[in-house]
Enzyme design. Structure first.
Site, short mmCIF file in Angstrom:
data_model
loop_
_atom_site.label_atom_id
_atom_site.label_comp_id
_atom_site.label_asym_id
_atom_site.label_seq_id
_atom_site.Cartn_x
_atom_site.Cartn_y
_atom_site.Cartn_z
N HIS A 72 -7.40 -18.19 10.40
CA HIS A 72 -7.25 -19.30 11.23
C HIS A 72 -8.21 -19.27 12.60
CE1 HIS A 72 -3.43 -21.44 9.69
NE2 HIS A 72 -3.77 -20.41 8.97
N TYR A 201 2.18 -25.16 18.35
CA TYR A 201 3.01 -24.86 19.30
C TYR A 201 3.42 -26.18 20.20
CZ TYR A 201 2.01 -19.90 18.75
OH TYR A 201 1.78 -18.51 18.30
N PRO A 293 8.51 -14.05 21.27
CA PRO A 293 7.41 -14.27 20.04
C PRO A 293 6.48 -15.15 20.55
CG PRO A 293 9.76 -15.04 19.53
CD PRO A 293 9.93 -14.33 20.99
N LYS A 297 2.62 -11.64 19.58
CA LYS A 297 2.13 -10.18 19.91
C LYS A 297 3.19 -8.95 19.64
CE LYS A 297 -1.80 -11.13 21.85
NZ LYS A 297 -2.28 -11.89 20.74
N TYR A 384 -5.03 -14.77 22.77
CA TYR A 384 -4.34 -15.02 21.50
C TYR A 384 -4.87 -14.36 20.33
CZ TYR A 384 -1.47 -17.64 18.26
OH TYR A 384 -0.85 -18.04 17.10
C1 PHB Z 1 5.78 -16.91 12.84
O1 PHB Z 1 5.06 -17.30 11.92
O2 PHB Z 1 6.96 -16.28 12.50
C2 PHB Z 1 5.12 -16.85 14.20
C3 PHB Z 1 4.00 -17.47 14.47
C4 PHB Z 1 3.63 -17.61 15.64
C5 PHB Z 1 4.32 -17.08 16.74
C6 PHB Z 1 5.84 -16.46 16.41
C7 PHB Z 1 6.11 -16.62 15.24
O3 PHB Z 1 3.92 -17.15 18.04
#
Ligand code: PHB
Ligand code: APR
Length: 393
Positions: A72, A201, A293, A297, A384
């Protein structure tokens, strides 16, 4: 029994450390209190930093990840329906992240472990580290009614947040730093095509949501819920309705819903212990720290601890260095704190905490500020994709 490194815990931390040590002929034994199937049944994170991918390559276990994982180059942040694209690759001089589930990583590492012939004990009971302050530490455990002892040079505490290693350190040695957030994430996994190729997000009036995925046919979605919510109160229909409400309009229109394969609520917490070692025992991954989450990280910090300890042990065993093991905690913690700060920052900016509070208004302003120019988005992107691992000299 005798080995060089006794590894307690067969999650990603323990398995990756074991595999890297194997690749250099450093003998190790892995112990876990549950079965491989139980470990593989856990649904967890899925965004992998480039440094972690490189480490998997070095351990000789990246083949499937490179084939099936998705690279990505961008991530989307949608604020009240408006998209802001963080172009990770352009902003970081060529870096990216890989979307590949933790369950798959664990699978690949377990397959490699089985092929290596190194000893592992699953469903080991009463695992206990001993004499960590001496140069002859050992681990005891019970299996099928018999007590076993493993003498070793070092113990790697890779046994997660509820493990025995951190708990076995005498009171007063560790300092704990903790922040519990006033909400959790309700997550749903489903075999439906993801609503978007890139992760989104989402900050909306109804709260945070995340569109993630495991593959082109499997979606992983989350919504922010109050801390006291019970998963039993969330039918699939209720989840989809709430999730859809938070999405930007075009994504809501595209959303394909379906039955859940897994649904659970995870509380959000930041937690760190210092130091991350006690004598000849080291703490790695969730045994030493937990992050919310939001920045993806948790798993990546576990990999960074593994990288630090692996490089230290390599120099210790292969170059006869005697000074490095005592520095594990100091080196590991520098990167851990960066990850803890980033996860806290992202959590703060993207969630609603208390309705109509001045803090929430300031959080909105901070997010708008960091999305408003390329220079500011770079600060987000660099973290990130993952800060570089520290060289061990
Ligand atoms: C997930 O795919 O479970 C996931 C992806 C990004 C995040 C947290 C969880 O920031
Ligand atoms: N004895 C033996 N094994 C134990 C004990 C014990 N007393 N307590 C826990 N374990 C085992 C657990 O059964 C588990 O398999 O230790 C393992 C710890 O694995 P994880 O919790 O997955 O921790 P870690 O390997 O550090 O993984 C990093 O990053 O994304 C986050 O939380 C996510 O699991 C992920 C973590």
């Amino acid at each position: 029994m005798k080995t060089q490194v006794a590894i307690i815990g067969s999650g990603p931390s323990g398995l990756l450390l074991g595999q890297l040590l194997n690749s250099q002929g450093i003998d190790n034994i892995i112990l876990d209190r549950v079965s491989p199937d139980y470990i593989l049944g856990r649904i967890r994170a899925g965004v992998i930093e480039q440094g972690f991918v490189e480490l998997m390559k070095e351990a000789g276990v990246a083949e499937r990840m490179l084939r099936e994982g998705e690279i990505h180059h961008e991530v989307e942040i949608a604020v009240h329906g408006e998209y802001h694209t963080i172009n990770l690759t352009e902003l970081t001089g060529g870096k990216s992240v890989t979307v590949y589930g933790q369950t798959e990583i664990t699978h690949d590492l377990m397959d490699a472990r089985n092929a290596s012939g190194q000893l592992s004990f699953y469903e080991a009971e009463n695992v206990m580290p001993h004499d960590m302050k001496s140069d002859k530490p050992y681990v005891t455990f019970e299996k099928d009614g018999e007590t076993h002892r493993i003498d070793c040079d070092y113990i790697a505490g890779c046994d997660g947040f509820h493990g025995v290693c951190r708990e076995s350190i005498p009171k007063g040695v560790l300092t704990e730093y903790e922040r519990v957030y006033p909400f959790g994430w309700l997550g749903l996994l489903s075999d439906t095509p993801p609503v978007n190729f890139e992760l989104i997000y989402v900050k909306s009036d109804e709260g945070f949501a995340l569109c993630s995925k495991r593959s082109e046919t499997r979606s992983r979605y989350y919504v922010q819920v109050p801390l006291d919510e019970k998963v039993e109160n969330w039918s699939d229909d209720r989840f989809w309705e709430e999730f859809k409400r938070r999405l930007p309009e075009d994504a809501a229109d595209r959303l394909v819903t379906g039955p859940s394969i897994e649904k659970s609520i995870a509380p959000l917490r930041s937690f760190v212990v210092e130091p991350m070692q006690y004598g000849q025992m080291f703490l790695l991954g969730d045994a030493a720290h937990i992050v919310p989450p939001t920045g993806a990280k948790g798993l990546n910090l576990a990999a960074s601890d593994v990288n630090t300890l692996y490089r230290i042990l390599l120099k210790t065993y292969k170059e006869g260095r005697t000074d490095l093991t005592a520095r594990y905690s100091e080196i590991a913690l520098r990167r851990v704190w960066h990850g803890v700060r980033f996860s806290w920052w992202m959590t703060n900016m993207l969630h609603h905490f208390y309705r109509d509070s001045i803090e929430d208004k300031i959080r909105d302003s901070e997010l708008n500020f960091f999305l408003a120019s390329e220079h500011r988005r770079r600060i987000l992107a660099e973290q990130y994709v993952g800060l570089p691992y520290e060289d061990i000299e």
